[in-house]
Design an enzyme around this catalytic site. Structure first.
Site, short mmCIF file in Angstrom:
data_model
loop_
_atom_site.label_atom_id
_atom_site.label_comp_id
_atom_site.label_asym_id
_atom_site.label_seq_id
_atom_site.Cartn_x
_atom_site.Cartn_y
_atom_site.Cartn_z
N SER A 1 104.21 -3.97 0.05
CA SER A 1 104.54 -5.22 -0.60
C SER A 1 104.42 -5.07 -2.13
CB SER A 1 103.64 -6.34 -0.03
OG SER A 1 104.05 -7.60 -0.46
N ASP B 1 111.94 -10.49 7.34
CA ASP B 1 111.04 -10.67 6.19
C ASP B 1 111.46 -11.91 5.41
OD1 ASP B 1 109.66 -10.48 3.75
OD2 ASP B 1 109.65 -8.29 3.81
N HIS C 1 107.19 -9.66 7.18
CA HIS C 1 106.70 -9.00 5.96
C HIS C 1 105.46 -8.14 6.23
CE1 HIS C 1 106.76 -8.55 1.61
NE2 HIS C 1 105.44 -8.73 1.59
C1 MLT Z 1 105.63 -9.11 -5.22
O1 MLT Z 1 105.22 -10.05 -5.86
O2 MLT Z 1 105.46 -7.92 -5.53
C2 MLT Z 1 106.37 -9.44 -3.97
O3 MLT Z 1 106.74 -10.77 -3.99
C3 MLT Z 1 105.58 -9.13 -2.77
C4 MLT Z 1 104.27 -9.85 -2.74
O4 MLT Z 1 103.34 -9.38 -3.35
O5 MLT Z 1 104.16 -10.88 -2.06
#
Ligand code: MLT
Length: 208
Positions: free
Chosen positions: A108, A158, A189
């Protein structure tokens, strides 16, 4: 083992217990820390050295690797600043611990900073596993990623990352010369066993 405060990021380091496989740079998601991905690292790369920093940016108290303006909307100046800081940390840690260039394994937000490091400081990483990654920079610099192995693992359901966005990241990295595998799993996700299995197969292939 305790969190080390000696280098420019709080981190944990586990030395290699086997010769050969590349070290892993473990990069957690939003709200995670340096402990989060150690069990995954041990599972997918037994014997590898593990280097696991904590992101320095706080969002309502939750560690991240760069600032965002909203979910999926990034502060790109901060992405550049933090990706350079992380690449500098990797260089420090390689010196301090005597490591080869690591393969990043990011989840992520950790996958997004890993993608930014690949595009901005390609020398910092030997390759990457990007789990639920999206494009970190709308107009990345022209990077030379010739031959670098990258595995992108996306989730078909996701809610945060549109398929088009993950596909665009795969294209950016391929155009820069990386050898990119992109698999979309029937999931959302969150991290799954299937991610771990595919990451292990990819890393086993690098160590062979
Ligand atoms: C981010 O902010 O890098 C992406 O939206 C993934 C997350 O951290 O939720």
């Amino acid at each position: 083992m305790t969190t080390a405060t000696t280098l420019s990021f709080l981190h944990r380091f586990e030395p290699a217990t086997a010769a050969g496989p590349p070290p892993l740079l473990l990069l957690h998601g939003t709200g995670g820390d340096e402990d989060d991905l150690l069990p995954l690292g041990r599972m997918i790369a037994p014997g590898s050295a593990l280097l696991s920093p904590r992101g320095k940016v706080l969002e309502h108290g939750m560690p991240r690797f760069f600032r965002r303006l909203a979910e999926g909307v990034f502060d790109e100046a901060d992405v550049v600043k933090q990706a350079n800081a992380l690449a500098d940390f990797v260089a420090e840690a390689r010196d301090a611990y005597g490591l080869a260039a690591p393969v990043a394994v990011g989840f992520s937000n950790g996958a997004n900073i890993a993608a930014a490091v690949l595009l901005l400081r390609p020398e910092a990483l030997a390759g990457a596993v990007l789990i639920r990654a999206m494009v970190p920079l709308a107009k990345p610099p022209v990077a030379d990623l010739s031959g670098k192995p990258v595995l992108i693992l996306s989730g078909a359901a996701d809610p945060i990352i549109p398929a088009e966005n993950a596909g665009r990241l795969a294209r950016q990295l391929t155009e820069a010369g990386a050898v990119v595998g992109h698999e979309t799993l029937p999931t959302g996700h969150g991290l799954t066993q299937a991610d771990a299995a595919l990451a292990k197969r990819f890393l086993d292939g690098l160590a062979a």
